[in-house]
Write a protein that holds these residues in place. Structure first.
Motif, PDB file in Angstrom:
ATOM      1  N   ARG A 103     -16.120 -24.105 -60.181  1.00 51.40           N
ATOM      2  CA  ARG A 103     -16.324 -24.923 -61.316  1.00 51.40           C
ATOM      3  C   ARG A 103     -16.041 -24.748 -62.549  1.00 51.40           C
ATOM      4  O   ARG A 103     -15.873 -25.737 -63.487  1.00 51.40           O
ATOM      5  CB  ARG A 103     -17.631 -25.529 -60.718  1.00 51.40           C
ATOM      6  CG  ARG A 103     -17.866 -26.285 -59.317  1.00 51.40           C
ATOM      7  CD  ARG A 103     -16.630 -27.292 -59.417  1.00 51.40           C
ATOM      8  NE  ARG A 103     -16.408 -27.862 -58.147  1.00 51.40           N
ATOM      9  CZ  ARG A 103     -17.070 -29.035 -57.530  1.00 51.40           C
ATOM     10  NH1 ARG A 103     -18.142 -29.483 -58.324  1.00 51.40           N
ATOM     11  NH2 ARG A 103     -16.961 -29.002 -56.434  1.00 51.40           N
ATOM     12  N   ASP A 104     -16.210 -23.334 -63.043  1.00 49.68           N
ATOM     13  CA  ASP A 104     -16.562 -22.760 -64.248  1.00 49.68           C
ATOM     14  C   ASP A 104     -14.760 -22.404 -64.652  1.00 49.68           C
ATOM     15  O   ASP A 104     -14.711 -22.163 -65.947  1.00 49.68           O
ATOM     16  CB  ASP A 104     -17.270 -21.654 -64.503  1.00 49.68           C
ATOM     17  CG  ASP A 104     -18.436 -22.100 -64.381  1.00 49.68           C
ATOM     18  OD1 ASP A 104     -19.126 -23.257 -64.635  1.00 49.68           O
ATOM     19  OD2 ASP A 104     -19.539 -21.196 -63.887  1.00 49.68           O
ATOM     20  N   TYR A 105     -13.894 -22.305 -63.897  1.00 48.57           N
ATOM     21  CA  TYR A 105     -12.494 -22.175 -64.108  1.00 48.57           C
ATOM     22  C   TYR A 105     -11.989 -23.261 -65.093  1.00 48.57           C
ATOM     23  O   TYR A 105     -12.392 -24.427 -64.928  1.00 48.57           O
ATOM     24  CB  TYR A 105     -11.760 -22.118 -62.918  1.00 48.57           C
ATOM     25  CG  TYR A 105     -11.998 -20.813 -62.037  1.00 48.57           C
ATOM     26  CD1 TYR A 105     -13.083 -19.886 -62.490  1.00 48.57           C
ATOM     27  CD2 TYR A 105     -10.913 -20.283 -61.091  1.00 48.57           C
ATOM     28  CE1 TYR A 105     -13.182 -18.670 -61.520  1.00 48.57           C
ATOM     29  CE2 TYR A 105     -11.391 -19.283 -60.334  1.00 48.57           C
ATOM     30  CZ  TYR A 105     -12.323 -18.378 -60.448  1.00 48.57           C
ATOM     31  OH  TYR A 105     -12.679 -17.544 -59.852  1.00 48.57           O
ATOM     32  N   THR A 106     -11.187 -22.804 -66.019  1.00 52.93           N
ATOM     33  CA  THR A 106     -10.606 -23.668 -66.879  1.00 52.93           C
ATOM     34  C   THR A 106      -9.281 -24.400 -66.278  1.00 52.93           C
ATOM     35  O   THR A 106      -8.600 -23.658 -65.504  1.00 52.93           O
ATOM     36  CB  THR A 106     -10.043 -23.101 -68.396  1.00 52.93           C
ATOM     37  OG1 THR A 106      -9.330 -21.841 -68.131  1.00 52.93           O
ATOM     38  CG2 THR A 106     -11.469 -22.719 -68.909  1.00 52.93           C
ATOM     39  N   VAL A 107      -9.037 -25.459 -66.765  1.00 54.61           N
ATOM     40  CA  VAL A 107      -7.727 -26.145 -66.183  1.00 54.61           C
ATOM     41  C   VAL A 107      -6.872 -26.588 -67.390  1.00 54.61           C
ATOM     42  O   VAL A 107      -7.315 -26.977 -68.391  1.00 54.61           O
ATOM     43  CB  VAL A 107      -8.230 -27.534 -65.806  1.00 54.61           C
ATOM     44  CG1 VAL A 107      -7.018 -28.471 -65.388  1.00 54.61           C
ATOM     45  CG2 VAL A 107      -9.192 -27.455 -64.555  1.00 54.61           C
ATOM     46  N   ALA A 108      -5.627 -25.902 -67.364  1.00 55.20           N
ATOM     47  CA  ALA A 108      -4.670 -25.790 -68.289  1.00 55.20           C
ATOM     48  C   ALA A 108      -3.295 -26.290 -67.775  1.00 55.20           C
ATOM     49  O   ALA A 108      -3.104 -26.245 -66.505  1.00 55.20           O
ATOM     50  CB  ALA A 108      -4.553 -24.459 -69.161  1.00 55.20           C
ATOM     51  N   PRO A 126     -10.769 -28.102 -70.726  1.00 63.07           N
ATOM     52  CA  PRO A 126     -12.052 -28.344 -70.012  1.00 63.07           C
ATOM     53  C   PRO A 126     -12.043 -27.383 -68.778  1.00 63.07           C
ATOM     54  O   PRO A 126     -10.831 -26.772 -68.326  1.00 63.07           O
ATOM     55  CB  PRO A 126     -11.612 -29.765 -69.420  1.00 63.07           C
ATOM     56  CG  PRO A 126     -10.046 -29.773 -69.786  1.00 63.07           C
ATOM     57  CD  PRO A 126      -9.655 -28.692 -70.645  1.00 63.07           C
ATOM     58  N   SER A 127     -13.163 -27.370 -68.241  1.00 59.78           N
ATOM     59  CA  SER A 127     -13.317 -26.547 -66.984  1.00 59.78           C
ATOM     60  C   SER A 127     -13.055 -27.739 -65.806  1.00 59.78           C
ATOM     61  O   SER A 127     -13.190 -28.981 -65.850  1.00 59.78           O
ATOM     62  CB  SER A 127     -14.438 -25.962 -66.728  1.00 59.78           C
ATOM     63  OG  SER A 127     -15.672 -27.122 -66.845  1.00 59.78           O
ATOM     64  N   VAL A 128     -13.127 -27.007 -64.504  1.00 59.89           N
ATOM     65  CA  VAL A 128     -13.097 -27.804 -63.402  1.00 59.89           C
ATOM     66  C   VAL A 128     -14.342 -28.692 -63.161  1.00 59.89           C
ATOM     67  O   VAL A 128     -14.127 -29.774 -63.125  1.00 59.89           O
ATOM     68  CB  VAL A 128     -12.907 -26.910 -62.246  1.00 59.89           C
ATOM     69  CG1 VAL A 128     -13.031 -27.652 -60.688  1.00 59.89           C
ATOM     70  CG2 VAL A 128     -11.525 -26.052 -61.723  1.00 59.89           C
ATOM     71  N   GLY A 129     -15.484 -28.222 -63.528  1.00 67.29           N
ATOM     72  CA  GLY A 129     -16.602 -29.081 -63.518  1.00 67.29           C
ATOM     73  C   GLY A 129     -16.699 -30.027 -64.297  1.00 67.29           C
ATOM     74  O   GLY A 129     -17.214 -31.219 -63.790  1.00 67.29           O
ATOM     75  N   GLU A 130     -16.295 -29.852 -65.493  1.00 66.56           N
ATOM     76  CA  GLU A 130     -16.307 -30.969 -66.432  1.00 66.56           C
ATOM     77  C   GLU A 130     -15.125 -32.307 -66.113  1.00 66.56           C
ATOM     78  O   GLU A 130     -15.736 -33.203 -66.120  1.00 66.56           O
ATOM     79  CB  GLU A 130     -15.863 -30.527 -67.802  1.00 66.56           C
ATOM     80  CG  GLU A 130     -16.932 -29.654 -68.607  1.00 66.56           C
ATOM     81  CD  GLU A 130     -16.426 -28.890 -69.681  1.00 66.56           C
ATOM     82  OE1 GLU A 130     -17.139 -28.579 -70.511  1.00 66.56           O
ATOM     83  OE2 GLU A 130     -15.375 -28.875 -69.820  1.00 66.56           O
ATOM     84  N   LEU A 131     -14.322 -31.807 -65.530  1.00 67.18           N
ATOM     85  CA  LEU A 131     -13.212 -32.919 -65.169  1.00 67.18           C
ATOM     86  C   LEU A 131     -13.598 -33.453 -63.718  1.00 67.18           C
ATOM     87  O   LEU A 131     -13.631 -34.662 -63.732  1.00 67.18           O
ATOM     88  CB  LEU A 131     -11.853 -32.204 -64.731  1.00 67.18           C
ATOM     89  CG  LEU A 131     -11.087 -31.717 -66.081  1.00 67.18           C
ATOM     90  CD1 LEU A 131      -9.730 -31.178 -65.830  1.00 67.18           C
ATOM     91  CD2 LEU A 131     -10.783 -32.932 -67.242  1.00 67.18           C
TER      92      LEU A 131
END
Length: 696
Positions: A103-108, A126-131
């Motif tokens: 969940r804390d991994y970034t999405v790019a 953004p991170s996985v959790g935020e999305l």
């Protein structure tokens, strides 16, 4: 696992082909219901597509190619490109299925084969959790009913009603027509309906556009008044012409006598009327209204909306012109957004009746002539002179079409339209109007329209029914709420004995479950509500599981409410048990096994009859008993159909051969769905259209 932050090299977002960096591009939006949008191109080959990777923590998660036209970028660069790209909205559902430690991994977004990434517009990756959080909120928002927009006419009616309430104290206040407070004269009156009266006259400038009022005509009638002012050449510059609408209980007499309309909270001003005040017919009043050129600051548009929706609806107008016509409604079933299905009678000995109109509140419905049928009503023959020909086509069944909301109020008015264009208006008892229930009213509707499926209006009828059912979901209350990552959601029966049977079995087996498996019980507002509250307290003393209780506003299954229920509980994995479904001895084990597993595949639980054979009456494998994960359910719910009784057969749940499992002989029914031919037909057609839409 510790994720190391790797420095990223970004493509330039500059809309120019000059510069040292070989790549241009950026991420323009992370939209949960649309996808991840952006653009990318090579400076050396701007017209060539670019392969792109969506990465999670640096690892490739999805691939796409830039192939969309972006005219604004082409204009800025002066070159034709296909630099736009999009990862579709399904990518958010896939991100939601990732395990918690990611969940804390970034999405790019990265250009394939390079270490060049695209920078988001806000500069923050953004991170996985935020999305996932934004996606869940968007999905729940998309499945929540949207409030119906309120038109100008409705807003004005509400304002007039409020002003009428404010005028109530004027009943007890002594009102005197002081000459210094005389502000104008009423030249004409048009009674449009039982509670709506229009005035035409002149008044001094400066009067407020809406205000409380009281009409004194042998008694005081508190009223709400809205005013449209316009210039009149025959008046001095200190005065203007006006047209006003009143929300009032006052019924203007045929012959007017001296009287006053007091204005303002204190009734300090007044308009006068008298024998010179005329009673206008609808046509004359419409002409006067159309000729007025309103001054700024009034309610001209809202008053026009009121007028045009309610003009020429005076009950008894036919008798006043010497036309003998009578009519009545026996059944009037409302489907919001569609109109009404009506059965009744209409007799006009001197003229042939061809069609019907109806007014409910400020909405006007028009009969679908292709769906109108007439029949003999011999039971009326004695009332109309024992002449058989008069009642040979007196009975009718029709569909009255028009946009009318579920909150429509007021006594319905039926307008009978004759072959020569003349009309007769009859009042309809308000208690006749009721909201259509496809279960309770199904046989009546099929009697009126036996070939309903083949009627021209059926597709609209079906679409409106589906829309009404979708708006019904989400209306529930939490009577008890305990968070749980895994949950059993059980829709309790309405019958108290069946409810107790379900809860007795639950109490015997729930003690063996892991303490982090929550139990959500769903009841309705019937007699079983109190029993559910009592049994919840008993159950809390018997099991350690987190217990929640939700109350629904309907008696149906709650498949549409599942996303909201699971969201409130914070559950990520669940088993859904529909109304009257209870696990067998092997079923409780299967439920525990499913909740202990990982993965996002559906598990279905077979329902058996009393002798242990697959249920052939209501279906052995259906949406009444299945296990799934919340992210997968949320993604599916965006396009999921809604059904008359909450669910129907498989309810359009996705099927993945080879992955989905079926736990055999896992469930049994203690209460069956309510039988209804019409509801089955509507649900069958909704399910078929849904399956056809997703079929490749």
């Amino acid at each position: 696992m510790l994720q190391l932050a790797v420095p990223l090299d970004y493509a330039s977002p500059e809309l120019s082909l000059d510069g040292a960096k070989p790549w241009r591009g950026g991420i323009q939006a992370f939209e949960p219901l649309v996808g991840i949008d952006g653009w990318a191109l090579s400076v050396e080959s701007p017209d060539e597509p670019v392969e792109l990777e969506l990465t999670v923590g640096g690892d490739v998660f999805a691939l796409t190619v830039s192939d969309e036209v972006r005219p604004e970028i082409d204009r800025a660069l002066g070159v034709a490109t296909r630099c736009g790209f999009r990862f579709g909205p399904e990518i958010f559902g896939r991100l939601a299925r990732l395990s918690d430690h990611r969940r804390d991994y970034t999405v790019a977004v990265r250009i394939a084969g390079t270490n060049i990434s695209l920078r988001p517009v806000n500069g923050r990756t953004p991170s996985v959790g935020e999305l996932v959080l934004s996606w869940r909120a968007a999905v729940l928002g998309a499945t929540t009913p949207v409030a119906r927009p309120v038109g100008r006419g409705e807003r004005l009616l509400a304002r007039l009603s409020a002003l009428r309430t404010q005028a109530e104290p004027l009943r007890d206040r002594p009102l005197r027509p002081l000459s210094d407070h005389d502000v104008g004269q009423i030249d004409a009156v048009h009674p449009a309906s039982e509670s709506q009266v229009w005035l035409v006259g002149w008044m001094k400038r400066g009067i407020e556009p809406d205000l409380p009022a009281a009409i004194v005509d042998r008694q005081k009638f508190p009223s709400g008044m809205a005013v449209l002012q316009y210039e009149r050449a025959d008046l001095p510059t200190s005065s203007v012409g006006f047209i006003a609408v009143l929300d009032t209980a006052w019924a203007p007499p045929v012959v007017m006598k001296d009287g006053f309309v007091y204005l303002g909270r204190q009734g300090q001003y007044h308009l006068r009327y008298g024998p010179q005040t005329r009673l206008l017919r609808a046509e004359a009043f419409l002409t006067a209204f159309g000729q007025a050129q309103p001054l700024p600051g009034g309610h001209a548009e809202a008053m026009a909306a009121l007028l045009h929706s309610g003009s020429n609806w005076l009950p008894g107008n036919a008798a006043a012109t010497g036309v003998a016509a009578e009519a009545g409604i026996d059944r009037l079933l409302l489907l919001p957004g569609f109109g009404c299905l009506a059965e009744g009678w209409a007799v006009s000995p001197a003229k042939r009746i061809v069609t019907f109109h109806m007014k409910i509140g400020d909405g006007v419905l028009v009969a679908d002539e292709a769906a109108t049928s007439f029949r003999a009503r011999p039971d009326l023959q004695s009332v109309f002179g024992n002449v058989a020909s008069v009642v040979s086509r007196a009975g009718f069944a029709t569909v009255l079409r028009g946009s009318i909301g579920a909150d429509a109020s007021g006594a319905p008015l039926l307008r009978v339209v004759h072959e020569d264009g003349s009309m007769a208006v009859q009042r309809v008892e308000p208690k006749i109007l009721r909201r259509l229930d496809p279960v309770a009213d199904g046989e009546e509707i099929l009697r009126l329209f036996p070939a309903l499926r083949h009627e021209g209006f059926y597709s609209d009828f079906l679409a409106c029914a589906a829309r009404v059912w979708s708006q019904r979901s989400g209306d529930m209350q939490s009577l008890a709420l305990r968070p749980a990552r895994r949950a059993i959601v059980m829709r309790l029966p309405s019958d108290i004995s069946n409810l107790n049977l379900c809860l007795d079995r639950l109490s015997r087996h729930a003690a063996d479950f892991s303490p982090d498996i929550g139990i959500a019980l769903l009841c309705d507002q019937g007699r079983a509500r109190g029993e559910a509250l009592l049994r919840l307290e008993e159950l809390a003393r018997q099991v350690s599981a987190p217990l929640s209780l939700f109350m629904l506003s309907h008696e149906n299954d709650a498949l549409a409410e599942l996303p909201a229920i699971l969201g409130r509980m914070g559950a990520e994995r669940f088993v859904h048990l529909g109304r009257g479904i209870v696990p067998t001895a092997t079923g409780w084990v299967a439920v525990q096994d499913y909740l202990d597993r990982h993965g996002h595949a559906i598990e279905r639980f077979e329902i058996v009859d009393d002798v242990g054979s697959p249920d052939r009456v209501d279906g052995a494998v259906s949406a009444a008993a299945f296990g799934w994960t919340t992210p997968a359910l949320l993604e599916w719910s965006l396009s999921a159909p809604r059904f008359s009784r909450g669910l129907y057969k498989n309810s359009g749940l996705p099927q993945t051969p080879g992955r989905d499992r079926v736990a055999r002989a896992a469930m049994m029914r203690v209460e069956r769905p309510r039988a209804a031919r019409l509801a089955d037909m509507l649900d069958e057609d909704l399910l078929r259209s849904t399956e056809e839409a997703v079929r490749p």
